[in-house]
Design a protein around this motif. Structure first.
Motif, PDB file in Angstrom:
ATOM      1  N   ASP A  34       2.530  -9.237   4.234  1.00  0.00           N
ATOM      2  CA  ASP A  34       2.614  -7.930   3.577  1.00  0.00           C
ATOM      3  C   ASP A  34       1.499  -7.773   2.540  1.00  0.00           C
ATOM      4  O   ASP A  34       0.832  -6.745   2.481  1.00  0.00           O
ATOM      5  CB  ASP A  34       3.974  -7.756   2.898  1.00  0.00           C
ATOM      6  CG  ASP A  34       5.121  -7.691   3.898  1.00  0.00           C
ATOM      7  OD1 ASP A  34       4.872  -7.399   5.084  1.00  0.00           O
ATOM      8  OD2 ASP A  34       6.269  -7.943   3.482  1.00  0.00           O
ATOM      9  N   THR A  35       1.298  -8.819   1.750  1.00  0.00           N
ATOM     10  CA  THR A  35       0.230  -8.794   0.740  1.00  0.00           C
ATOM     11  C   THR A  35      -1.138  -8.710   1.412  1.00  0.00           C
ATOM     12  O   THR A  35      -2.011  -7.949   0.963  1.00  0.00           O
ATOM     13  CB  THR A  35       0.305 -10.055  -0.140  1.00  0.00           C
ATOM     14  OG1 THR A  35       1.589 -10.106  -0.750  1.00  0.00           O
ATOM     15  CG2 THR A  35      -0.775 -10.055  -1.204  1.00  0.00           C
ATOM     16  N   ASP A  45      -1.859  -5.208   2.590  1.00  0.00           N
ATOM     17  CA  ASP A  45      -2.235  -4.331   1.468  1.00  0.00           C
ATOM     18  C   ASP A  45      -3.673  -4.594   1.025  1.00  0.00           C
ATOM     19  O   ASP A  45      -4.437  -3.647   0.777  1.00  0.00           O
ATOM     20  CB  ASP A  45      -1.284  -4.540   0.288  1.00  0.00           C
ATOM     21  CG  ASP A  45       0.120  -4.042   0.575  1.00  0.00           C
ATOM     22  OD1 ASP A  45       0.297  -3.214   1.504  1.00  0.00           O
ATOM     23  OD2 ASP A  45       1.055  -4.490  -0.133  1.00  0.00           O
ATOM     24  N   ARG A  46      -4.042  -5.862   0.925  1.00  0.00           N
ATOM     25  CA  ARG A  46      -5.413  -6.204   0.504  1.00  0.00           C
ATOM     26  C   ARG A  46      -6.442  -5.777   1.543  1.00  0.00           C
ATOM     27  O   ARG A  46      -7.529  -5.303   1.191  1.00  0.00           O
ATOM     28  CB  ARG A  46      -5.513  -7.703   0.223  1.00  0.00           C
ATOM     29  CG  ARG A  46      -4.727  -8.110  -1.029  1.00  0.00           C
ATOM     30  CD  ARG A  46      -4.768  -9.594  -1.270  1.00  0.00           C
ATOM     31  NE  ARG A  46      -6.137 -10.052  -1.504  1.00  0.00           N
ATOM     32  CZ  ARG A  46      -6.518 -11.327  -1.342  1.00  0.00           C
ATOM     33  NH1 ARG A  46      -5.658 -12.231  -0.946  1.00  0.00           N
ATOM     34  NH2 ARG A  46      -7.762 -11.658  -1.569  1.00  0.00           N
ATOM     35  N   ARG A  66      -2.657   2.756  10.284  1.00  0.00           N
ATOM     36  CA  ARG A  66      -1.759   1.605  10.233  1.00  0.00           C
ATOM     37  C   ARG A  66      -0.762   1.688  11.368  1.00  0.00           C
ATOM     38  O   ARG A  66      -0.287   2.760  11.718  1.00  0.00           O
ATOM     39  CB  ARG A  66      -0.980   1.578   8.912  1.00  0.00           C
ATOM     40  CG  ARG A  66      -1.818   1.472   7.649  1.00  0.00           C
ATOM     41  CD  ARG A  66      -2.397   0.097   7.440  1.00  0.00           C
ATOM     42  NE  ARG A  66      -1.447  -0.976   7.458  1.00  0.00           N
ATOM     43  CZ  ARG A  66      -0.802  -1.438   6.402  1.00  0.00           C
ATOM     44  NH1 ARG A  66      -0.997  -0.920   5.222  1.00  0.00           N
ATOM     45  NH2 ARG A  66       0.054  -2.439   6.535  1.00  0.00           N
ATOM     46  N   THR A 119      -6.101  -3.262   3.601  1.00  0.00           N
ATOM     47  CA  THR A 119      -6.168  -1.805   3.480  1.00  0.00           C
ATOM     48  C   THR A 119      -7.096  -1.401   2.344  1.00  0.00           C
ATOM     49  O   THR A 119      -7.930  -0.494   2.496  1.00  0.00           O
ATOM     50  CB  THR A 119      -4.760  -1.213   3.265  1.00  0.00           C
ATOM     51  OG1 THR A 119      -3.942  -1.562   4.376  1.00  0.00           O
ATOM     52  CG2 THR A 119      -4.812   0.295   3.123  1.00  0.00           C
ATOM     53  N   GLU A 120      -6.979  -2.078   1.203  1.00  0.00           N
ATOM     54  CA  GLU A 120      -7.850  -1.786   0.056  1.00  0.00           C
ATOM     55  C   GLU A 120      -9.322  -1.987   0.403  1.00  0.00           C
ATOM     56  O   GLU A 120     -10.175  -1.158   0.071  1.00  0.00           O
ATOM     57  CB  GLU A 120      -7.492  -2.679  -1.131  1.00  0.00           C
ATOM     58  CG  GLU A 120      -6.180  -2.361  -1.786  1.00  0.00           C
ATOM     59  CD  GLU A 120      -5.801  -3.404  -2.839  1.00  0.00           C
ATOM     60  OE1 GLU A 120      -6.658  -4.245  -3.209  1.00  0.00           O
ATOM     61  OE2 GLU A 120      -4.641  -3.380  -3.279  1.00  0.00           O
ATOM     62  N   THR A 129      -8.661   5.950   4.249  1.00  0.00           N
ATOM     63  CA  THR A 129      -7.713   4.876   4.536  1.00  0.00           C
ATOM     64  C   THR A 129      -7.639   4.603   6.035  1.00  0.00           C
ATOM     65  O   THR A 129      -7.769   5.528   6.839  1.00  0.00           O
ATOM     66  CB  THR A 129      -6.297   5.217   4.020  1.00  0.00           C
ATOM     67  OG1 THR A 129      -5.890   6.440   4.614  1.00  0.00           O
ATOM     68  CG2 THR A 129      -6.278   5.348   2.517  1.00  0.00           C
ATOM     69  N   ASP A 165      -0.609  -6.109  11.177  1.00  0.00           N
ATOM     70  CA  ASP A 165       0.531  -5.207  11.333  1.00  0.00           C
ATOM     71  C   ASP A 165       1.361  -5.552  12.568  1.00  0.00           C
ATOM     72  O   ASP A 165       2.572  -5.365  12.582  1.00  0.00           O
ATOM     73  CB  ASP A 165       0.061  -3.752  11.398  1.00  0.00           C
ATOM     74  CG  ASP A 165      -0.285  -3.193  10.018  1.00  0.00           C
ATOM     75  OD1 ASP A 165       0.137  -3.787   9.003  1.00  0.00           O
ATOM     76  OD2 ASP A 165      -0.975  -2.154   9.956  1.00  0.00           O
TER      77      ASP A 165
END
Length: 140
Positions: A58-59, A62-63, A79, A65-66, A76, A46
């Motif tokens: 960005d991808t 997201d991954r 961020r 975070t998952e 979660t 980030d």
């Protein structure tokens, strides 16, 4: 010669572990450790996103975070908000830190036999190593 121990251990009893003492399994400890490494990697990712905007970062965010959400049982991760980049900021130290964090995550994921997290960590290591190599070549 020595006086015998007269008090019971606080850690275990003859019948087994003390029920008042919290215990976690090895897998739970590895989950906690892996989630921590991936959350730290997410934080650095980030930080990098405004300095070096890319779809890959960005991808990856997201991954990450998952995976952290999965390892933390649905909670979660926090961020960092995207801020305007400082034109004097050098992303190389962040790439180095991210590479090291991804390496730590890879070691824990491998010992835990978590294929998804191991693949993600290895991909992030490769991406940050490539970013560092590109920066090094550009500075020559």
């Amino acid at each position: 010669m020595y006086e015998p121990i007269r008090t019971k251990s606080v850690h275990s009893t003859v019948d087994g572990p003390n029920p008042d003492f919290p215990h976690r399994s090895r897998e739970e400890e590895l989950d906690i450790q892996l989630a921590g490494h991936l959350a730290a990697l997410l934080a650095v990712t980030d930080e990098l996103r405004p300095l070096a905007p890319s779809a890959d970062l960005d991808t990856a965010a997201d991954r990450l975070t998952e995976q952290v959400t999965r390892l933390r049982g649905g909670r979660t991760p926090a961020r960092a908000s995207l801020t305007a980049p400082d034109s004097r900021a050098n992303p190389a130290p962040l790439h180095q830190r991210a590479h090291a964090l991804a390496g730590r995550a890879l070691v824990v994921a491998a010992s835990r036999a978590d294929t998804a997290a191991a693949i993600l960590a290895a991909e992030r290591m490769d991406a940050h190593a490539a970013a560092l190599e590109t920066r090094e070549l550009a500075s020559r």
